[in-house]
Scaffold this motif. Structure first.
Motif, PDB file in Angstrom:
ATOM      1  N   SER A  52       0.832  -1.204   0.000  1.00 32.24           N
ATOM      2  CA  SER A  52       0.000   0.000   0.000  1.00 32.24           C
ATOM      3  C   SER A  52       0.866   1.253   0.000  1.00 32.24           C
ATOM      4  CB  SER A  52      -0.915  -0.001   1.229  1.00 32.24           C
ATOM      5  OG  SER A  52      -1.529   1.263   1.392  1.00 32.24           O
ATOM      6  N   SER A 117       0.356   9.507  -4.237  1.00 27.68           N
ATOM      7  CA  SER A 117      -1.042   9.093  -4.314  1.00 27.68           C
ATOM      8  C   SER A 117      -1.610   9.305  -5.714  1.00 27.68           C
ATOM      9  CB  SER A 117      -1.866   9.884  -3.285  1.00 27.68           C
ATOM     10  OG  SER A 117      -1.389   9.633  -1.985  1.00 27.68           O
ATOM     11  N   ALA A 179      -8.037   7.184   7.853  1.00 24.04           N
ATOM     12  CA  ALA A 179      -8.461   7.101   6.452  1.00 24.04           C
ATOM     13  C   ALA A 179      -7.776   5.935   5.746  1.00 24.04           C
ATOM     14  CB  ALA A 179      -8.146   8.407   5.740  1.00 24.04           C
ATOM     15  N   ALA A 183      -9.594   2.731   4.093  1.00 21.42           N
ATOM     16  CA  ALA A 183      -9.322   2.384   2.688  1.00 21.42           C
ATOM     17  C   ALA A 183      -8.869   0.935   2.552  1.00 21.42           C
ATOM     18  CB  ALA A 183      -8.255   3.316   2.126  1.00 21.42           C
ATOM     19  N   THR A 184      -8.071   0.476   3.502  1.00 26.55           N
ATOM     20  CA  THR A 184      -7.601  -0.911   3.475  1.00 26.55           C
ATOM     21  C   THR A 184      -8.770  -1.880   3.622  1.00 26.55           C
ATOM     22  OG1 THR A 184      -5.503  -0.215   4.463  1.00 26.55           O
ATOM     23  CG2 THR A 184      -6.014  -2.563   4.540  1.00 26.55           C
ATOM     24  N   GLY A 187     -10.924  -1.751   0.399  1.00 25.46           N
ATOM     25  CA  GLY A 187     -10.253  -2.490  -0.676  1.00 25.46           C
ATOM     26  C   GLY A 187     -10.401  -3.991  -0.514  1.00 25.46           C
ATOM     27  N   VAL A 194      -9.091   2.059  -3.787  1.00 20.73           N
ATOM     28  CA  VAL A 194      -9.233   3.453  -3.326  1.00 20.73           C
ATOM     29  C   VAL A 194      -7.974   3.944  -2.623  1.00 20.73           C
ATOM     30  CG1 VAL A 194     -11.737   3.302  -3.140  1.00 20.73           C
ATOM     31  CG2 VAL A 194     -10.305   2.689  -1.167  1.00 20.73           C
ATOM     32  N   ASP A 195      -6.909   3.156  -2.640  1.00 20.22           N
ATOM     33  CA  ASP A 195      -5.689   3.488  -1.909  1.00 20.22           C
ATOM     34  C   ASP A 195      -5.139   4.862  -2.311  1.00 20.22           C
ATOM     35  OD1 ASP A 195      -3.616   2.735  -0.052  1.00 20.22           O
ATOM     36  OD2 ASP A 195      -2.298   2.500  -1.786  1.00 20.22           O
ATOM     37  N   TRP A 197      -6.757   7.397  -3.824  1.00 23.78           N
ATOM     38  CA  TRP A 197      -7.670   8.494  -3.481  1.00 23.78           C
ATOM     39  C   TRP A 197      -7.568   8.850  -1.991  1.00 23.78           C
ATOM     40  CZ3 TRP A 197      -9.651  11.184  -7.297  1.00 23.78           C
ATOM     41  CH2 TRP A 197      -9.803  10.573  -8.549  1.00 23.78           C
ATOM     42  N   VAL A 198      -7.462   7.828  -1.181  1.00 28.12           N
ATOM     43  CA  VAL A 198      -7.315   8.081   0.259  1.00 28.12           C
ATOM     44  C   VAL A 198      -5.973   8.762   0.542  1.00 28.12           C
ATOM     45  CG1 VAL A 198      -7.086   6.996   2.528  1.00 28.12           C
ATOM     46  CG2 VAL A 198      -8.853   6.220   0.942  1.00 28.12           C
TER      47      VAL A 198
END
Length: 387
Positions: A52, A117, A179, A183-184, A187, A194-195, A197-198
């Motif tokens: 990540s 990101s 956050a 996200a984790t 996902g 969404v990694d 975007w977060v």
């Protein structure tokens, strides 16, 4: 933990308030270094394990926090140095500089995280899920929340911008890591990448925290006004002495926490004994140092307190000034009579951002006074408040 360590490293035995303040600042900096290094190692392992970018970036955010704690620690040590020929007012502002350095590191980390990101958004991929990773993130949130609480508590208690900046940073880290944790989970359970975007959201939160922290340290470096509470303390202390009829032109010079110098004008009866009043002024200066911890210089302004005509006329001129604007005030009022006219000499104080220029204030006030009685010739000095 801070309370326990403070019992050993921040003992008040024989220490001045300034020395105790420095001891707490150094302790907070040292604890911050240790905790942030542990968080960096844990998150870096979690980020490597899961792949990540958000977790890895969050890990390096903690590494920058460790560097910020080093800066905070050094700032307190430098600020505690005694005055020297090159720095006669001491080194107290080094603490503000350390807080500014911390905020710059926060902003830099926000920019780097945003770049990483955005790259992940352009090249999305699911991260590997592990309950170990979830546990590390949850533990990190708890640790950062604890750091935010003790830094904020001590920052307020000690009036330390560097610690308040560290508290804001820690609170931002709580939000950013939360956050990342969400996200984790998203996902894993919804198969949504969404990694990235977060990561952008985290970067924005970090960036906002950096801007807020920079403002808190830049303001005292540029010279912000004293708090209304501090001004009230000074006024109450000075006016408690019967020899003083009023005060004005108060200026507070901040050379760092515990290194404040003030100057003010004290109105005293013109008919009073110079020696008696001078002795009272000396006592007030010593009391300001003893009770408020500031060096004071007080200028005596003699005024006519037993001349009823002067008192009445001063009140009338104040009313005329309020006709222009209630925010205007006057002081140092004196009358100099002559065979053909009487000079009225006084200062008028305008607030910051006043709607009229200085010259226009003086012009309008002169016109009102001449309309009231053409025998009076006003000699006006327009001044500005520093509080």
């Amino acid at each position: 933990m801070i309370s326990l360590l403070a019992r050993f490293f921040c003992k008040s035995d024989g220490k001045s308030p300034a020395q105790l303040r420095t001891a707490y600042g150094i302790l907070c900096g040292a604890v911050g270094i240790g905790l942030n290094l542990l968080l960096f190692l844990g998150k870096f392992f979690a980020g490597t394990l899961s792949g990540s970018v958000a977790i890895t970036a969050d890990a390096f955010n903690n590494l920058s926090d460790a560097g910020s704690s080093v800066v905070t620690l050094l700032g307190f040590r430098i600020a505690a140095k005694a005055p020297d020929p090159g720095h006669p007012f001491g080194h107290g502002r080094a603490e503000y500089l350390s807080g500014l350095a911390v905020s710059m590191l926060i902003l830099l980390m926000g920019v780097e995280l945003a770049k990483e990101s955005l790259n992940k958004i352009l090249h999305p991929a699911l991260v590997e899920f592990s309950w170990l990773v979830i546990g590390i993130l949850a533990a990190s949130i708890c640790v950062k929340l604890y750091m935010a609480m003790y830094n904020r508590s001590l920052g307020k208690k000690l009036s330390a911008p560097a610690l308040l900046a560290a508290a804001a940073d820690s609170l931002g880290d709580c939000m950013s890591t939360s956050a990342v944790l969400v996200a984790t989970l998203i996902g894993h359970y919804f198969q949504l990448p969404v990694d990235g975007w977060v990561g952008v959201l985290v970067a924005l939160l970090i960036f906002k925290g950096g801007i807020d922290a920079a403002k808190d340290t830049i303001d005292p470096l540029l010279g912000k006004p004293p708090t209304p509470e501090f001004v009230k303390e000074i006024e109450d202390l000075v006016m408690a002495h019967k020899e003083i009829s009023g005060i004005h032109d108060l200026v507070v010079h901040d050379y760092g926490p515990g290194r404040v110098m003030i100057s003010l004008h004290a109105e005293v009866p013109a008919t009073g004994s110079v020696m008696t009043i001078h002795d009272a002024i000396d006592n007030i200066e010593q009391e300001l140092h003893r009770k408020l911890g500031c060096e004071a210089v007080i200028h005596m302004d003699p005024i006519a307190t037993d001349d009823s005509m002067t008192v009445v006329l001063r009140n009338k001129i104040t009313e005329l000034a309020h006709c222009i604007d209630p925010a205007l005030s006057i002081h140092d009022f004196r009358m100099v009579p002559g065979p053909t006219h009487t000079n009225l000499i006084f200062d008028v104080v305008t607030p910051f951002g006043f709607r009229l220029e200085d010259a226009e204030v003086a012009r309008q006030l002169r016109a009102l006074i001449r309309t009231f009685d053409s025998h009076y010739v006003p000699v006006i000095q327009v001044e500005h408040s520093y509080i």
